[in-house]
Scaffold this motif. Sequence first.
Motif, PDB file in Angstrom:
ATOM      1  N   ILE A 161      45.785  53.503  78.351  1.00  0.00           N
ATOM      2  CA  ILE A 161      47.205  53.252  78.101  1.00  0.00           C
ATOM      3  C   ILE A 161      47.668  52.006  78.848  1.00  0.00           C
ATOM      4  O   ILE A 161      48.293  51.116  78.278  1.00  0.00           O
ATOM      5  CB  ILE A 161      48.047  54.470  78.513  1.00  0.00           C
ATOM      6  CG1 ILE A 161      47.667  55.691  77.683  1.00  0.00           C
ATOM      7  CG2 ILE A 161      49.540  54.160  78.394  1.00  0.00           C
ATOM      8  CD1 ILE A 161      47.913  55.537  76.193  1.00  0.00           C
ATOM      9  N   PRO A 190      45.829  53.171  72.057  1.00  0.00           N
ATOM     10  CA  PRO A 190      44.468  53.611  71.743  1.00  0.00           C
ATOM     11  C   PRO A 190      44.433  55.015  71.184  1.00  0.00           C
ATOM     12  O   PRO A 190      45.239  55.864  71.556  1.00  0.00           O
ATOM     13  CB  PRO A 190      43.778  53.550  73.099  1.00  0.00           C
ATOM     14  CG  PRO A 190      44.867  53.821  74.072  1.00  0.00           C
ATOM     15  CD  PRO A 190      46.119  53.224  73.496  1.00  0.00           C
ATOM     16  N   TYR A 216      49.851  47.370  74.233  1.00  0.00           N
ATOM     17  CA  TYR A 216      51.279  47.689  74.332  1.00  0.00           C
ATOM     18  C   TYR A 216      51.842  47.339  75.695  1.00  0.00           C
ATOM     19  O   TYR A 216      52.910  46.776  75.822  1.00  0.00           O
ATOM     20  CB  TYR A 216      51.490  49.179  74.051  1.00  0.00           C
ATOM     21  CG  TYR A 216      52.738  49.431  73.242  1.00  0.00           C
ATOM     22  CD1 TYR A 216      53.981  49.532  73.847  1.00  0.00           C
ATOM     23  CD2 TYR A 216      52.668  49.528  71.857  1.00  0.00           C
ATOM     24  CE1 TYR A 216      55.121  49.725  73.091  1.00  0.00           C
ATOM     25  CE2 TYR A 216      53.799  49.727  71.103  1.00  0.00           C
ATOM     26  CZ  TYR A 216      55.027  49.830  71.719  1.00  0.00           C
ATOM     27  OH  TYR A 216      56.154  50.016  70.970  1.00  0.00           O
ATOM     28  N   GLU A 264      51.300  51.333  60.048  1.00  0.00           N
ATOM     29  CA  GLU A 264      52.625  51.916  60.184  1.00  0.00           C
ATOM     30  C   GLU A 264      53.528  51.091  61.058  1.00  0.00           C
ATOM     31  O   GLU A 264      54.495  51.549  61.580  1.00  0.00           O
ATOM     32  CB  GLU A 264      52.507  53.331  60.754  1.00  0.00           C
ATOM     33  CG  GLU A 264      51.928  54.293  59.744  1.00  0.00           C
ATOM     34  CD  GLU A 264      52.065  55.730  60.225  1.00  0.00           C
ATOM     35  OE1 GLU A 264      51.124  56.500  60.007  1.00  0.00           O
ATOM     36  OE2 GLU A 264      53.088  56.050  60.830  1.00  0.00           O
ATOM     37  N   GLY A 291      53.814  55.711  65.629  1.00  0.00           N
ATOM     38  CA  GLY A 291      52.854  55.648  64.540  1.00  0.00           C
ATOM     39  C   GLY A 291      51.427  55.880  64.961  1.00  0.00           C
ATOM     40  O   GLY A 291      50.537  55.888  64.105  1.00  0.00           O
ATOM     41  N   SER A 292      51.171  56.059  66.235  1.00  0.00           N
ATOM     42  CA  SER A 292      49.813  56.318  66.700  1.00  0.00           C
ATOM     43  C   SER A 292      49.696  57.767  67.134  1.00  0.00           C
ATOM     44  O   SER A 292      50.631  58.341  67.693  1.00  0.00           O
ATOM     45  CB  SER A 292      49.472  55.421  67.885  1.00  0.00           C
ATOM     46  OG  SER A 292      49.432  54.069  67.493  1.00  0.00           O
ATOM     47  N   ALA A 293      48.542  58.332  66.853  1.00  0.00           N
ATOM     48  CA  ALA A 293      48.250  59.683  67.344  1.00  0.00           C
ATOM     49  C   ALA A 293      47.284  59.499  68.502  1.00  0.00           C
ATOM     50  O   ALA A 293      46.107  59.189  68.295  1.00  0.00           O
ATOM     51  CB  ALA A 293      47.621  60.521  66.237  1.00  0.00           C
ATOM     52  N   ILE A 294      47.771  59.657  69.704  1.00  0.00           N
ATOM     53  CA  ILE A 294      46.969  59.343  70.886  1.00  0.00           C
ATOM     54  C   ILE A 294      46.402  60.636  71.434  1.00  0.00           C
ATOM     55  O   ILE A 294      47.146  61.491  71.917  1.00  0.00           O
ATOM     56  CB  ILE A 294      47.837  58.672  71.961  1.00  0.00           C
ATOM     57  CG1 ILE A 294      48.605  57.498  71.359  1.00  0.00           C
ATOM     58  CG2 ILE A 294      46.969  58.194  73.120  1.00  0.00           C
ATOM     59  CD1 ILE A 294      49.682  56.977  72.260  1.00  0.00           C
ATOM     60  N   PRO A 295      45.088  60.792  71.364  1.00  0.00           N
ATOM     61  CA  PRO A 295      44.510  62.021  71.895  1.00  0.00           C
ATOM     62  C   PRO A 295      44.295  61.921  73.395  1.00  0.00           C
ATOM     63  O   PRO A 295      43.942  60.868  73.916  1.00  0.00           O
ATOM     64  CB  PRO A 295      43.164  62.103  71.163  1.00  0.00           C
ATOM     65  CG  PRO A 295      42.808  60.687  70.871  1.00  0.00           C
ATOM     66  CD  PRO A 295      44.087  59.915  70.754  1.00  0.00           C
ATOM     67  N   PHE A 296      44.549  62.999  74.067  1.00  0.00           N
ATOM     68  CA  PHE A 296      44.240  63.106  75.484  1.00  0.00           C
ATOM     69  C   PHE A 296      43.308  64.306  75.678  1.00  0.00           C
ATOM     70  O   PHE A 296      43.171  65.142  74.791  1.00  0.00           O
ATOM     71  CB  PHE A 296      45.518  63.288  76.314  1.00  0.00           C
ATOM     72  CG  PHE A 296      46.339  62.038  76.424  1.00  0.00           C
ATOM     73  CD1 PHE A 296      47.407  61.810  75.572  1.00  0.00           C
ATOM     74  CD2 PHE A 296      46.039  61.075  77.385  1.00  0.00           C
ATOM     75  CE1 PHE A 296      48.169  60.649  75.673  1.00  0.00           C
ATOM     76  CE2 PHE A 296      46.799  59.912  77.488  1.00  0.00           C
ATOM     77  CZ  PHE A 296      47.866  59.702  76.625  1.00  0.00           C
ATOM     78  N   LEU A 347      54.521  55.812  78.564  1.00  0.00           N
ATOM     79  CA  LEU A 347      54.865  55.696  77.148  1.00  0.00           C
ATOM     80  C   LEU A 347      56.325  56.027  76.918  1.00  0.00           C
ATOM     81  O   LEU A 347      56.973  55.427  76.065  1.00  0.00           O
ATOM     82  CB  LEU A 347      53.980  56.628  76.308  1.00  0.00           C
ATOM     83  CG  LEU A 347      52.516  56.210  76.178  1.00  0.00           C
ATOM     84  CD1 LEU A 347      51.686  57.330  75.583  1.00  0.00           C
ATOM     85  CD2 LEU A 347      52.395  54.960  75.328  1.00  0.00           C
ATOM     86  N   GLY A 349      47.632  48.740  69.093  1.00  0.00           N
ATOM     87  CA  GLY A 349      48.378  48.589  70.335  1.00  0.00           C
ATOM     88  C   GLY A 349      48.191  49.775  71.256  1.00  0.00           C
ATOM     89  O   GLY A 349      48.098  49.618  72.466  1.00  0.00           O
TER      90      GLY A 349
END
Lengths: 776, 196
Positions: free
Chosen positions: B113, A664, B118, A81, B55-60, B192, A662
């Motif tokens: 992170i 995680p 990034y 994406e 575009g990323s689904a970042i789980p915490f 972020l 990029g």
Amino acid sequence: MQNIWKKVGAILGSAVMIGATLVGAALAQDTMDLGDYEDLVIDSDGNVQALYVIGASAATADVVGAMGMTAWAGQNAVTTEGAGAGEVTLTPIETTVSGVERHLMFDNVAAKAYEFGGQSPATDLIGPAGWGSGTGVVNYLYSYNEKGPVYFGGTEYKWHEQVTVTLGNINATRDELDTAAGDKYDEVFLTVDANTIEYKYDMDTDMLYTSFQGKKIWFMGKEYTVISASESITKLGASDSEVLLTTTDPTTTISGVDVKLDGIYSTGTGSTYKAKITLTSGGTTETKYVSAASTESIAGIEVYVKDAVVTTTGTNEGEAQMIVGAGILKLEDGSYLKLGDGTETTWQTQTVSGSPTTKLNYITVTETSPYTTVSTTNTVLYAGDSITSPNGLFGLTFNGITDKYGNAPTYVNVDIMPSLKDLNGGNQKTIRVRTPDADGISYYDETGASQKTTKELWVNTSMGDNQWYYRDPTNTSRYTNTTIPAIQLTTANTMSMEYTNVSTVAGTITGYFNIKEPTFTRTDGASVARNMTLEYNASASSIGKFEDVNDAPTASASYYVYYANYANASVVTAANFIADEYTSATTATRDFYTNWGCYVDSVGSTLVSLQCPQEQSMGEFVIGTQEVGTGTAQTVQAGETVTIGGTKLNVTGAIGSVTPAGLPTTVSKLDTEVTSADKSAYTLVLVGGPLINTLVSELQVAGSLEKTIGAPGGAEDVATAGQGVVELVADAFVDGKYAIVVAGSDRAGTKAAANILAHFDDYADTLDDKTAYVVG
Amino acid sequence: MEEKPEQSKKEKQREKLVNIALLAILIIFVATALYLTFRNPSTLQYEENIYYYKGSAIPFRANISDCLNMSVSPDESSLRNILLNQNVDTVLLLVNPNGSAHEGTAAYDIFKITASDYFGIPTAIAYTQYWPEQPNTPNTTIEHATYTTPIIWLRSNQDKTLIELDGPKIIVYAEEDYDLDTQACKISITLLETIQ
């Protein structure tokens, strides 16, 4: 009818066959081994599909030991994406300054900042438009232009705010404050004298103190109501701290203080009322009546009642508008500014009256604390440190070392070392100079007409002055004499080098190696180029040494590396030494910054390493505010050039449509947190042995483990100190889902097992075709 | 031999309909079997703890709404200024090696992170005491924090829940284990949110 049933039978038979084929296909897809670890933890879309499970009874260190493993998975996730195929989007992270930014040469005051071009203004000013110039115009200090004049009796009273900084009181200095000579010049900090930063609220038209009461003004960028004003003390109540209490909704808590309105009462004079207020603070409860437009201290907390009204005639029902405690600012002439909670700051207030003295001319609030020592109080500003106004609105921040454009310095590494080198005539005693990271040394080849660059040059110390040699790039076994060598920091900035021999007599070859920094303009207008000298003794060893041998220019000096030209006798002093052969008085070698900004990274008799900035280094500070944010994003394709932050960048390489994520997408859970849904959805990576991780214990008890795990000395398969295992368990908790056990006989063993997966790329072949791998 | 009676038009039509129905059933069966066999199981098991970004689904580990409710003293921009300053060489995450697993998992929620591609901030773990089983892990104290090496100290079982900044020292106080998760998540999301 029979035909129909025959057909149904045939259909069902086909369905069974198809189903069997699909089941077979599914089974074939899921028959995996440890070599498929990447596919087990990252799905075909590039998302992480593993859940890392830590034992709830594990220690923090156990989790840390497994972090590398989870990080590997995160780094190998990909996303489709991102930008379109063949494109990348570059988003610069920038610092936005609202105020002025200055760049100071080392050991110079801010009045001589680079931005002033030789001029020496006394102050910098930030303020609203009209009272701040250029970048000094800020939007968080105001004047009557933005917020309107103060009105009284039909008269306009104009005003403005400003912050003045005395530039001669600020110095970016190479450390001169440490007591030991060896500790000096090893870092760069900002010294700021007391009374350097002054905030001013200025009445452009003086106004009677008595006229101020009840008026709204802007002070230190914030709106206040003037509770009271006089030559000796002015009290301001912050507008955003006003609260309205009513007798029907009488209670609130402000900064831990309980406030209750117990009724509105007449003062006996006309329509003025007073509020009955109860405060509870720190265990103390007190009740007082406070008249409108006045203040009282209740339970040690100051309360200002702006207004009190009765809402039902004949009763005590009503409402009161008030400001409590922390919202009240006291400006007492000659005293330190106190915050509303009573905290005293180091900023001192001064109220100056006009003519007559019943009028306010201005109020200043000045930082009285100096930042001039390296002790634990009044410490100088190190990179990142700030002096902040009492309300945090603005400050003075030292950003550390930059070039004059505000960019982080780019350094060229220079190594200088004695060397034995065959320069086409057998081994010679030389001094070798190299720039290991790039061809950073310029020289003229034997024709003298063509300037070239290289990574290294040698100077032959047995042949007299400046016998420099380069390696012929077309015939690398040939060395040729050259002239005018220099470290090429940039096209404009070079550091020339010279070797001056003292003796070329065999057995007593000595000399001086001098390296001269680029010329820069001093604040007094003079152009200077500073030197560094290394004393050299070829006879000290088989390859030669840097050591004190010439005892010159200062006979008593024992320095063999110093920040001065050997020919200038007067400046070789303890202040300039970088390496001292005899350690009786001072540290033998020390970290050292030069005026240009070169940093002496290491120094010794067989190597001197320098990190020299391409541009002259400066100390950067900001007056005002600065915030990290983002600049304008740009999308580019491979081969394109883009300018970001004034720097042109050429984007090269192959850019595909699948890019590293990029960011995680890994997460961890404790064993006690894992649900049935987790077991069905994820590949569980179980960290820790059966005593630590209940899910590993569950597998071991169920007989699902190929390698049993136990404490050192036990009978299990993995039962030696430091031994670990990585094992893939099919259908671990749910059919069709794998678990990966990462465990050891002890903590060291678990860590060793985790390390395998943290470096899976190195172990992929080893793990191929295996479902259990024992390490240690 | 007796001849088979000819089928009537009606019977032929009925047979045709049955054929079509049976074929449809077979097709549906195959399609369903294919889907059930080869579908990817949903990996989004925690909608509430997913932070969607670029575009990323970042789980915490914590619910995102709880994370966002955490406060930073004095403010979030100060936190960003410390961690994203160009002068930063390394960020240290300081933990008690003998603390609970929660401290470690919370540290990871920050580490993943800051150390990501990034941001690329060199991030390392440090312990509050020497840990013989991991002798190469440095040990230090919060007092050694500098603006080139800021330190984030994770402290559980405290009497308050707060992220407190004191110069380059970032102290994360947590009363409960879950508070540590929310604080760690808060720090990460604050970074972020720097990038639009």
